[in-house]
Scaffold this active site. Structure first.
Site, PDB file in Angstrom:
ATOM      1  N   HIS A  17      -5.053 126.920 -10.335  1.00  0.00           N
ATOM      2  CA  HIS A  17      -3.675 127.316 -10.643  1.00  0.00           C
ATOM      3  C   HIS A  17      -3.612 128.814 -10.931  1.00  0.00           C
ATOM      4  O   HIS A  17      -2.713 129.508 -10.462  1.00  0.00           O
ATOM      5  CB  HIS A  17      -3.155 126.553 -11.879  1.00  0.00           C
ATOM      6  N   LYS A  41       4.467 110.959 -13.837  1.00  0.00           N
ATOM      7  CA  LYS A  41       3.086 110.670 -14.214  1.00  0.00           C
ATOM      8  C   LYS A  41       2.913 110.828 -15.716  1.00  0.00           C
ATOM      9  O   LYS A  41       3.630 111.576 -16.350  1.00  0.00           O
ATOM     10  CB  LYS A  41       2.089 111.536 -13.461  1.00  0.00           C
ATOM     11  N   ARG A  93      -3.972 122.088  -1.043  1.00  0.00           N
ATOM     12  CA  ARG A  93      -5.428 122.091  -0.899  1.00  0.00           C
ATOM     13  C   ARG A  93      -5.917 121.368   0.341  1.00  0.00           C
ATOM     14  O   ARG A  93      -7.004 121.642   0.825  1.00  0.00           O
ATOM     15  CB  ARG A  93      -6.061 121.413  -2.120  1.00  0.00           C
ATOM     16  N   SER A 131      -6.192 119.015 -11.485  1.00  0.00           N
ATOM     17  CA  SER A 131      -6.187 118.735 -12.921  1.00  0.00           C
ATOM     18  C   SER A 131      -6.708 117.339 -13.215  1.00  0.00           C
ATOM     19  O   SER A 131      -7.463 117.141 -14.173  1.00  0.00           O
ATOM     20  CB  SER A 131      -4.770 118.884 -13.483  1.00  0.00           C
TER      21      SER A 131
END
Length: 167
Positions: A17, A41, A93, A131
Site C-alpha cells: 500500500h 468484510k 496485483r 493485508s
C-alpha cells in the site's frame, strides 16, 4: 488541480500500500487515502485504528502536506463528489484482482461518469502481498517484518496477542 483517491480497508496497511501511495503522490497534487468502513468484510482493526495507522504512515513518508486520510462509509463515488475528486486509484496485483477491480470501476463509472479509475501495479517485490495474507501469517507466527512498517507490525502483533484465538 489533480485530486485522487486511493481507497481500501488497509487492515493493516502494508508496504505494498505504501508503495502505491508514494508513487501515486508523485503525480497528484492532492491524494486522499480513503479508509473504508469495510462493511463487506470483518476487519481486525476498527475504522478509527486503521485511519490512525494510515495517518502515521503518511507522516512517516513525509507526505502529510499533500496526502490526507479520509475514513468513510457508503459509496466511493459519493466520497469523491463530496471532495471534488475525479480520479480513483486502485492497486492491481493479479488477473483475479483486475477482474474484480474492473467490475468495481465499471459500476463506479455507471454511477458517476465524471470519475475515472486508474489501475496501478505494485512494485514487483510487493506483487504477492495482501493485508489478509499478512494477518494470517502473523496469526500463525510468521515473520512479517519485511511486509509492514515497524509501527504497523507492532500494532498487528499487539492486536493479535489480545485475541483469545491467537495461535
Amino acid at each position: 488541480m489533480t485530486k485522487a483517491l486511493y481507497p481500501g480497508t488497509f487492515d493493516p496497511m502494508t508496504l505494498g500500500h505504501q508503495d502505491i501511495i508514494t508513487r501515486a503522490a508523485a503525480f497528484c497534487e492532492e491524494l486522499y487515502i480513503g479508509v473504508a468502513a469495510g462493511h463487506h468484510k470483518q476487519t481486525l482493526f476498527s475504522l478509527e485504528e486503521r485511519s490512525a495507522m494510515a495517518q502515521d504512515i503518511i507522516e512517516e513518508l513525509g507526505l502529510s502536506a499533500r496526502v490526507k486520510v479520509l475514513p468513510y462509509e457508503g459509496l466511493l463515488v459519493d466520497l469523491c463528489r463530496k471532495h471534488n475528486i475525479s480520479l480513483i486509484i486502485r492497486g492491481v496485483r493479479s488477473v483475479g484482482d483486475f477482474e474484480y477491480e474492473y467490475r468495481l470501476a465499471a459500476m463506479n463509472h455507471h454511477l458517476a461518469d465524471e470519475i475515472e479509475t486508474l489501475f496501478m501495479l505494485p512494485s514487483e517485490r510487493f506483487a504477492f502481498l495482501s493485508s489478509s495474507l499478512v494477518r494470517e501469517s502473523a496469526k500463525l507466527g510468521g515473520d512479517v517484518s519485511a511486509l509492514l512498517a515497524p509501527k504497523i507490525k507492532k500494532n498487528l502483533l499487539d492486536k493479535l496477542g489480545s485475541q483469545k484465538n491467537y495461535v
